[in-house]
Scaffold this motif. Structure first.
Motif, PDB file in Angstrom:
ATOM      1  N   MET A 119       8.901  -0.076   5.317  1.00  0.00           N
ATOM      2  CA  MET A 119       7.484  -0.188   4.975  1.00  0.00           C
ATOM      3  C   MET A 119       7.186   0.643   3.741  1.00  0.00           C
ATOM      4  SD  MET A 119       5.396  -0.347   8.546  1.00  0.00           S
ATOM      5  CE  MET A 119       3.946  -0.907   7.633  1.00  0.00           C
ATOM      6  N   GLY A 120       6.115   0.275   3.061  1.00  0.00           N
ATOM      7  CA  GLY A 120       5.832   1.006   1.842  1.00  0.00           C
ATOM      8  C   GLY A 120       4.391   0.894   1.389  1.00  0.00           C
ATOM      9  N   TRP A 121       4.057   1.735   0.433  1.00  0.00           N
ATOM     10  CA  TRP A 121       2.781   1.716  -0.269  1.00  0.00           C
ATOM     11  C   TRP A 121       3.030   1.301  -1.705  1.00  0.00           C
ATOM     12  CZ3 TRP A 121      -1.899   2.044   1.911  1.00  0.00           C
ATOM     13  CH2 TRP A 121      -2.004   2.616   3.181  1.00  0.00           C
ATOM     14  N   PHE A 122       2.160   0.425  -2.198  1.00  0.00           N
ATOM     15  CA  PHE A 122       2.224  -0.063  -3.554  1.00  0.00           C
ATOM     16  C   PHE A 122       0.841   0.045  -4.170  1.00  0.00           C
ATOM     17  CE2 PHE A 122       6.398  -2.038  -3.049  1.00  0.00           C
ATOM     18  CZ  PHE A 122       6.482  -2.061  -1.678  1.00  0.00           C
ATOM     19  N   ARG A 123       0.769  -0.006  -5.482  1.00  0.00           N
ATOM     20  CA  ARG A 123      -0.542   0.037  -6.117  1.00  0.00           C
ATOM     21  C   ARG A 123      -0.565  -0.825  -7.359  1.00  0.00           C
ATOM     22  NH1 ARG A 123      -0.605   6.335  -8.327  1.00  0.00           N
ATOM     23  NH2 ARG A 123       0.923   6.071 -10.001  1.00  0.00           N
ATOM     24  N   GLN A 124      -1.755  -1.279  -7.684  1.00  0.00           N
ATOM     25  CA  GLN A 124      -1.946  -2.065  -8.897  1.00  0.00           C
ATOM     26  C   GLN A 124      -3.224  -1.617  -9.561  1.00  0.00           C
ATOM     27  OE1 GLN A 124      -1.834  -6.338  -8.401  1.00  0.00           O
ATOM     28  NE2 GLN A 124      -1.348  -6.608 -10.553  1.00  0.00           N
ATOM     29  N   ALA A 125      -3.078  -1.095 -10.764  1.00  0.00           N
ATOM     30  CA  ALA A 125      -4.219  -0.680 -11.562  1.00  0.00           C
ATOM     31  C   ALA A 125      -4.704  -1.862 -12.396  1.00  0.00           C
ATOM     32  CB  ALA A 125      -3.818   0.481 -12.469  1.00  0.00           C
ATOM     33  N   PRO A 126      -5.970  -1.841 -12.824  1.00  0.00           N
ATOM     34  CA  PRO A 126      -6.499  -2.942 -13.627  1.00  0.00           C
ATOM     35  C   PRO A 126      -5.658  -3.184 -14.873  1.00  0.00           C
ATOM     36  CG  PRO A 126      -8.276  -1.520 -12.898  1.00  0.00           C
ATOM     37  CD  PRO A 126      -7.005  -0.831 -12.519  1.00  0.00           C
ATOM     38  N   GLY A 127      -5.260  -4.421 -15.070  1.00  0.00           N
ATOM     39  CA  GLY A 127      -4.498  -4.777 -16.252  1.00  0.00           C
ATOM     40  C   GLY A 127      -3.038  -4.389 -16.225  1.00  0.00           C
ATOM     41  N   LYS A 128      -2.572  -3.890 -15.094  1.00  0.00           N
ATOM     42  CA  LYS A 128      -1.177  -3.448 -14.994  1.00  0.00           C
ATOM     43  C   LYS A 128      -0.481  -4.184 -13.853  1.00  0.00           C
ATOM     44  CE  LYS A 128      -1.828   1.173 -16.903  1.00  0.00           C
ATOM     45  NZ  LYS A 128      -1.560   2.614 -16.726  1.00  0.00           N
ATOM     46  N   GLN A 129       0.847  -4.124 -13.899  1.00  0.00           N
ATOM     47  CA  GLN A 129       1.634  -4.740 -12.838  1.00  0.00           C
ATOM     48  C   GLN A 129       1.642  -3.852 -11.597  1.00  0.00           C
ATOM     49  OE1 GLN A 129       5.522  -5.563 -14.559  1.00  0.00           O
ATOM     50  NE2 GLN A 129       4.899  -7.663 -14.990  1.00  0.00           N
ATOM     51  N   ARG A 130       1.883  -4.491 -10.462  1.00  0.00           N
ATOM     52  CA  ARG A 130       2.006  -3.739  -9.227  1.00  0.00           C
ATOM     53  C   ARG A 130       3.244  -2.855  -9.277  1.00  0.00           C
ATOM     54  NH1 ARG A 130       2.476  -7.582  -4.436  1.00  0.00           N
ATOM     55  NH2 ARG A 130       4.684  -7.596  -5.038  1.00  0.00           N
ATOM     56  N   GLU A 131       3.122  -1.636  -8.758  1.00  0.00           N
ATOM     57  CA  GLU A 131       4.255  -0.723  -8.747  1.00  0.00           C
ATOM     58  C   GLU A 131       4.446  -0.132  -7.358  1.00  0.00           C
ATOM     59  OE1 GLU A 131       3.811   2.769 -11.156  1.00  0.00           O
ATOM     60  OE2 GLU A 131       1.729   3.082 -10.599  1.00  0.00           O
ATOM     61  N   THR A 132       5.672   0.226  -7.081  1.00  0.00           N
ATOM     62  CA  THR A 132       5.999   0.876  -5.816  1.00  0.00           C
ATOM     63  C   THR A 132       5.580   2.338  -5.872  1.00  0.00           C
ATOM     64  OG1 THR A 132       7.907  -0.582  -5.564  1.00  0.00           O
ATOM     65  CG2 THR A 132       7.837   1.390  -4.184  1.00  0.00           C
ATOM     66  N   VAL A 133       4.919   2.810  -4.833  1.00  0.00           N
ATOM     67  CA  VAL A 133       4.488   4.204  -4.760  1.00  0.00           C
ATOM     68  C   VAL A 133       5.431   4.997  -3.866  1.00  0.00           C
ATOM     69  CG1 VAL A 133       2.649   5.788  -4.089  1.00  0.00           C
ATOM     70  CG2 VAL A 133       2.091   3.603  -5.181  1.00  0.00           C
ATOM     71  N   ALA A 134       5.626   4.514  -2.635  1.00  0.00           N
ATOM     72  CA  ALA A 134       6.465   5.234  -1.682  1.00  0.00           C
ATOM     73  C   ALA A 134       6.986   4.269  -0.627  1.00  0.00           C
ATOM     74  CB  ALA A 134       5.684   6.365  -1.017  1.00  0.00           C
ATOM     75  N   ILE A 135       8.179   4.590  -0.103  1.00  0.00           N
ATOM     76  CA  ILE A 135       8.847   3.755   0.874  1.00  0.00           C
ATOM     77  C   ILE A 135       9.275   4.614   2.055  1.00  0.00           C
ATOM     78  CG2 ILE A 135      10.857   2.290   1.330  1.00  0.00           C
ATOM     79  CD1 ILE A 135       8.975   0.951  -0.566  1.00  0.00           C
TER      80      ILE A 135
END
Length: 126
Positions: free
Chosen positions: A34-50
């Protein structure tokens, strides 16, 4: 069917903290990633933590030392995962999503997570 529900987002000033929660229902896996991901406006989704079912964790370099992922699990199942975010920076502003997949994390990360939540918004002001 597995469902994920995130909560805990909000607006804070730089240096503040947020704690995100992802409640899990209908969990079908014995071994999981399982993990947390984030996507900022105008940016690609990135992995935060797994985090995996053995409790092993990994973090993006940009959040190491500031964010902590944890889980609330029981034998062959999981109730929730969390993301404690401290010393937040404006660059952390994003929609945060949790995701789940069965099997080893190496495989899940390669082939993709099967289930995603709808996200919770975290906003950090300077």
């Amino acid at each position: 069917e597995l469902q994920l529900a995130e909560s805990g987002g909000g607006s804070v000033q730089a240096g503040g903290s947020l704690r995100l929660s992802c409640v899990v229902s209908g969990f079908p896996y014995i071994r999981y990633c399982m993990g947390w991901f984030r996507q900022a406006p105008g940016k690609q989704r990135e992995t935060v933590a797994i985090i995996d079912d053995d409790g092993a964790t990994s973090y993006a370099d940009s959040v190491k030392g500031r964010f902590t992922i944890s889980s609330d699990n029981k034998k062959n199942s999981i109730d929730a995962i969390y993301l404690q975010m401290d010393n937040l920076e404006p660059e952390d502003t994003a929609m945060y999503y949790c995701a789940a997949g069965g099997g080893y994390c190496a495989t899940t990360i390669t082939y993709g997570f099967d289930y995603w939540g709808n996200g919770t918004l975290g906003t950090v002001s300077s």
